[in-house]
Design a protein around this motif. Sequence first.
Motif, short mmCIF file in Angstrom:
data_model
loop_
_atom_site.label_atom_id
_atom_site.label_comp_id
_atom_site.label_asym_id
_atom_site.label_seq_id
_atom_site.Cartn_x
_atom_site.Cartn_y
_atom_site.Cartn_z
N LEU A 120 -30.28 -4.61 6.66
CA LEU A 120 -30.30 -6.05 6.38
C LEU A 120 -31.06 -6.33 5.09
O LEU A 120 -30.64 -7.17 4.29
CB LEU A 120 -30.95 -6.80 7.55
N THR A 197 -31.01 -14.39 6.40
CA THR A 197 -32.08 -13.40 6.56
C THR A 197 -32.85 -13.65 7.85
O THR A 197 -33.10 -12.72 8.63
CB THR A 197 -33.04 -13.44 5.36
N GLY A 200 -30.63 -12.82 10.78
CA GLY A 200 -30.43 -11.37 10.84
C GLY A 200 -31.61 -10.64 11.45
O GLY A 200 -31.44 -9.75 12.29
#
Length: 240
Positions: A120, A197, A200
């Motif tokens: 990620l 973000t 994730g």
Amino acid sequence: MRTQVEERFSEFFEKWVCQLEQLQQQLLKLSEETLQNEVELQALVSKVTYLHKEYYTVKWAAAREDVLAFFCPVWSSPLENAYNWVTGWKPSMLFQLIGSLRKTRLVNMSEEQLKKIEELRLKMRYEEEKVEREMERQQVAMADRRMVELARLESRVRNGGKVVEVEVEGLVDVALKVMLSGLERVMKAADCVRLKTLKGVLDVLSPLQCVEFLAATCMVQIRLRQWGRKKCDQNALLNH
């Protein structure tokens, strides 16, 4: 003199930060309890993510009226603004935070989780770079041929030239609309990377890890705001 957007968003932001502080206290309390209820953990995580989504919904609506307010926010201290990345926090900061928390709070992260977090991180770094390239393109466009010609025409009007003033003002308005539209697009792209973000990371962590992680992210934001205000108050006292 503040604009209407600045006034409205300042008021919203103060209330939003108060809600964030309340949730941060709940996150800390829940993370330190001996017996955690997973449903309770997930409910609190949902509250925090909803609060962030609400922030961006209100922000984007206000930016349609005045996007420049978010590039120089009057509701933030100079210290907070110094750490801004395209009108907000930098996504890669979250990965640095996870690295720091692994030594204290997130000690039980599995190898699989660490692998997913690293994947990620690389993906979001690429997204950050895309936003930065677009921001650079917007800034460099200020010196393109059309903008230079427009600046020259406006200069001639100011110096008593024969160029029709109304026509030049119309061209300036069009140029400004294009510039502001470009800035709004970059701001939204940066916000999307922030949201991606955050989502994730939360998707990888367990409910308890999510609570510990969010408690830390909220704390960083709240403390930065407190330190920034303290510095502003000190400067105000010195100037009197």
